[in-house]
Design a protein around this motif. Sequence first.
Motif, mmCIF file in Angstrom:
data_model
loop_
_atom_site.group_PDB
_atom_site.id
_atom_site.type_symbol
_atom_site.label_atom_id
_atom_site.label_comp_id
_atom_site.label_asym_id
_atom_site.label_seq_id
_atom_site.Cartn_x
_atom_site.Cartn_y
_atom_site.Cartn_z
ATOM 1 N N ASN A 30 -4.968 -1.391 4.260
ATOM 2 C CA ASN A 30 -3.860 -0.864 3.480
ATOM 3 C C ASN A 30 -3.526 -1.792 2.333
ATOM 4 N N GLY A 31 -3.365 -1.262 1.154
ATOM 5 C CA GLY A 31 -2.979 -2.082 0.016
ATOM 6 C C GLY A 31 -4.130 -2.793 -0.664
ATOM 7 N N ALA A 32 -5.358 -2.532 -0.218
ATOM 8 C CA ALA A 32 -6.519 -3.213 -0.805
ATOM 9 C C ALA A 32 -6.789 -2.716 -2.225
ATOM 10 N N GLY A 33 -6.371 -1.486 -2.515
ATOM 11 C CA GLY A 33 -6.600 -0.939 -3.860
ATOM 12 C C GLY A 33 -7.520 0.271 -3.875
ATOM 13 N N LYS A 34 -7.749 0.862 -2.703
ATOM 14 C CA LYS A 34 -8.669 2.007 -2.615
ATOM 15 C C LYS A 34 -8.152 3.185 -3.447
ATOM 16 N N THR A 35 -6.886 3.531 -3.207
ATOM 17 C CA THR A 35 -6.286 4.626 -3.970
ATOM 18 C C THR A 35 -6.342 4.344 -5.464
ATOM 19 N N SER A 36 -6.103 3.074 -5.808
ATOM 20 C CA SER A 36 -6.081 2.719 -7.229
ATOM 21 C C SER A 36 -7.440 2.948 -7.895
ATOM 22 N N ILE A 37 -8.529 2.752 -7.158
ATOM 23 C CA ILE A 37 -9.848 3.013 -7.744
ATOM 24 C C ILE A 37 -9.961 4.490 -8.125
HETATM 25 N N1 LIG Z 1 2.636 2.741 -8.884
HETATM 26 C C1 LIG Z 1 2.416 1.443 -8.563
HETATM 27 N N2 LIG Z 1 3.016 0.460 -9.259
HETATM 28 C C2 LIG Z 1 2.797 -0.841 -8.946
HETATM 29 N N3 LIG Z 1 2.000 -1.252 -7.965
HETATM 30 C C3 LIG Z 1 1.369 -0.309 -7.231
HETATM 31 C C4 LIG Z 1 1.553 1.083 -7.486
HETATM 32 N N4 LIG Z 1 0.802 1.773 -6.596
HETATM 33 C C5 LIG Z 1 0.201 0.842 -5.821
HETATM 34 N N5 LIG Z 1 0.528 -0.398 -6.200
HETATM 35 C C6 LIG Z 1 0.047 -1.653 -5.589
HETATM 36 O O1 LIG Z 1 -1.344 -1.713 -5.722
HETATM 37 C C7 LIG Z 1 -1.948 -2.255 -4.571
HETATM 38 C C8 LIG Z 1 -3.035 -1.337 -4.083
HETATM 39 O O2 LIG Z 1 -2.464 -0.114 -3.699
HETATM 40 P P1 LIG Z 1 -3.366 1.126 -3.296
HETATM 41 O O3 LIG Z 1 -4.386 1.344 -4.330
HETATM 42 O O4 LIG Z 1 -2.445 2.253 -3.001
HETATM 43 O O5 LIG Z 1 -4.053 0.602 -1.958
HETATM 44 P P2 LIG Z 1 -4.726 1.403 -0.772
HETATM 45 O O6 LIG Z 1 -4.980 2.800 -1.205
HETATM 46 O O7 LIG Z 1 -5.983 0.638 -0.485
HETATM 47 O O8 LIG Z 1 -3.776 1.326 0.384
HETATM 48 C C9 LIG Z 1 -0.833 -2.468 -3.563
HETATM 49 O O9 LIG Z 1 -0.509 -3.819 -3.543
HETATM 50 C C10 LIG Z 1 0.306 -1.650 -4.089
HETATM 51 O O10 LIG Z 1 1.530 -2.289 -3.816
#
Ligand SMILES: Nc1ncnc2c1ncn2[C@@H]1O[C@H](COP(=O)(O)OP(=O)(O)O)[C@@H](O)[C@H]1O
Lengths: 235, 291
Positions: free
Chosen positions: A38-45
Motif C-alpha cells: 500500500n502506498g508504493a505508487g502502483k495507482t500513481s503509475i
Molecule cells: N492526490 C494525491 N496527492 C498527494 N499525494 C498522493 C495523492 N494520491 C496518492 N498520493 C501519495 O502517493 C503515494 C502513492 O500512492 P498510490 O499510488 O495510491 O499507491 P498504491 O496504489 O500503491 O497504494 C502515497 O504515499 C500517497 O500518499
Amino acid sequence: MSRLAVEISEAGYGPVTVLRDVELEVPEGGRLVILGANGAGKTSILRTISGLCRVSGSIRWGDAELVGAPPYRVAAAGIAHVPQGRGTFGDLTVRENLLVGGATRQRRTALADADRWLERFPRLGERASRAASGLSGGEQQLLAIARALMSAPRLLLLDEPSLGLAPKITVELFATLDELCAETGTAMLLVEQNAELALGIAEQAVILESGRITIRGPAAELRDNDDVRRAYLGV
Amino acid sequence: MLLQQLADGVATGAIYGALALAIVLVYRASRTLNFAQGELALLGAYVSWQLVAWGVPIWAAVIVSMAALAVLSVAAEKVLVRPLVKRHQALPLIIVTLGLMIAINALIGWAWTYQTKEVPPLFGSGTIDLLGVAVSRQDVGIVLTVLAVAIGLGILFEYTPLGLRMRAAISNPESAELSGISTGRTMSIGWAIAGGVGALAGTLIAPELFLHPGMMAPVLIYAFAAATLGGLDSPPGALVGGIVVGVVENLAGTYLPHGSDFKQVVALVIIVGVLLLRPQGIFGRREVVRV
Ligand SMILES: Nc1ncnc2c1ncn2[C@@H]1O[C@H](COP(=O)(O)OP(=O)(O)O)[C@@H](O)[C@H]1O
Ligand SMILES: [Mg+2]
C-alpha cells in the motif's frame, strides 16, 4: 504493433513526487502485473499513464507520445482505465454506464456492443435499466471492466479489481478477465494486492517499493522467488 | 380575478424557472453558484432590445441574443471560472461571479444608460380566452416557450449521446475523462445552454418589468429561491420551483395586507425555509460523499 513503453523520470501530484525512474513495457497483447505494498505508487503509475498526474519523462504508445495528453485523449487512443474503486457512474443505469464506455465509438456499434455485454453477463442484463449504484461490489467491478472494454481498447489498465470482493468472487472475476482479454487480444497492465491470482494470469511482473521498481521478471519466476513469496504471497 | 392572478403567477414563475434552470445547469457543470447569471440574462435582454431598435424582428433578435450570450458565457467560464474550479477554490469562485455580476451591470449602464427602455412583447398584446378566463397572450406564449425549451433540454439530456456524456461528466468527472469524454467540453456546453436560456428569460420578462439596469436583481433572487426549492442539481426542479415561487409571489402581492411590500420577502422565506427543512430541495439528491 501498439506497444506501451513507460520511462518516467519523475511523477506525482503538485509538489509531491511519488514515482522516480520507473521504466516498464507492455508489448502488444502482453500482460504485466505491478505488485507492491500500500502506498508504493502502483495507482500513481496507472494515473500517470492516463494523464492524471504531473510527469516528466516519456510514455510512448505505439508511435504516439502520451506525456502532455489529457486523459480523454489517452482513452481515445485505445487505453481503457478501470480506476481503483471502480469508478462506476452510480446514478446512471447499467446500460448507460456501458454506453459511456463506448463514447468514443460509433453510436450504432456502441448500442450493439452494450446489448452483447448485457446478454453475456445476465446479472448485468437483469439490471440493465437500474442505477449502477444498486449493484453488488462484484457486479460493479464486472460492469467497470465491461465498460472499459466497450471502447474496444488495445490496452486495459486495471487498478486492484479484487479490492473489497470476497475471495470466491475474485477468483471468478480473474477467470472472466483472463478470458475476455484472451478473446480480443487486449493487452493488460494490472495492479494488484492479490499476488497469487495476479501472477497466475500475467506474463511479466514488476515489484514496486516506495515509487521505484526493485524486482522485475517473468511472472512465473517471481512466483518462485523466495523474497517475493515471503513478502507478497504470505508464505 | 384569482384565475388571472394564477395565470400571471405561472407566467412570471416560468421565467423565474428558466433563470433557475440556467443557475442549475451551471451548478451541475461547475459546482458553483453563478451570481452573474441574472446580469448575463439582462445583457441578453439589452442585446435583444438593441437589435429590435436596429429594425430586426423581435423573434430573430431573441435568437441572436441567445447565441451571443451562449458564446459569452463559454468565454467567461473558460477565462474566469475554470482555473478556479481546477484548483477547487470555492470561495474565490463565488467572489469572481459576484465581480462579474457587478462588472456586467456597470457595463450595461455605461453602454445603454440608466434610462428605462421598452422591449416589445414577443407574443404581442391582447388576451386569449382560456376556459372562460381572459389570459394575456404574453402569459400563454411565455409558458409555452419555457415548456418547449424544458422539453427540448429534457430530450437532449435523457435521450441523446451528447446528453449522456454530459450526465456522465457530472456523475463522475474522472471516470468520464477516462472513458474518452472531454469534461472541459461538456462543461462549456452546460454554460452555453445556461447563457442562452438566461438571455431568453431576460427578453421574455423585459416587457413586463421594463428594461433598466436594475431589472434582473429581484428576478435573480426569485430564481435562486426557485432553484433552492427545486433542488440545485435538478433541472425539472428548477422549473417547478420557479412556478411555485411565481404563483406564491403573485398571490402574496395581491391578497396579503401590504402585499406588494411583503412579496419581496417571499423569496427569502422560501430560501431559508428550504435550507432548514430540506437542504437538497424537493427534487435534489442528497450530496453523496465519495470515498
Ligand atoms: N492526490 C494525491 N496527492 C498527494 N499525494 C498522493 C495523492 N494520491 C496518492 N498520493 C501519495 O502517493 C503515494 C502513492 O500512492 P498510490 O499510488 O495510491 O499507491 P498504491 O496504489 O500503491 O497504494 C502515497 O504515499 C500517497 O500518499
Ligand atoms: Mg492503489
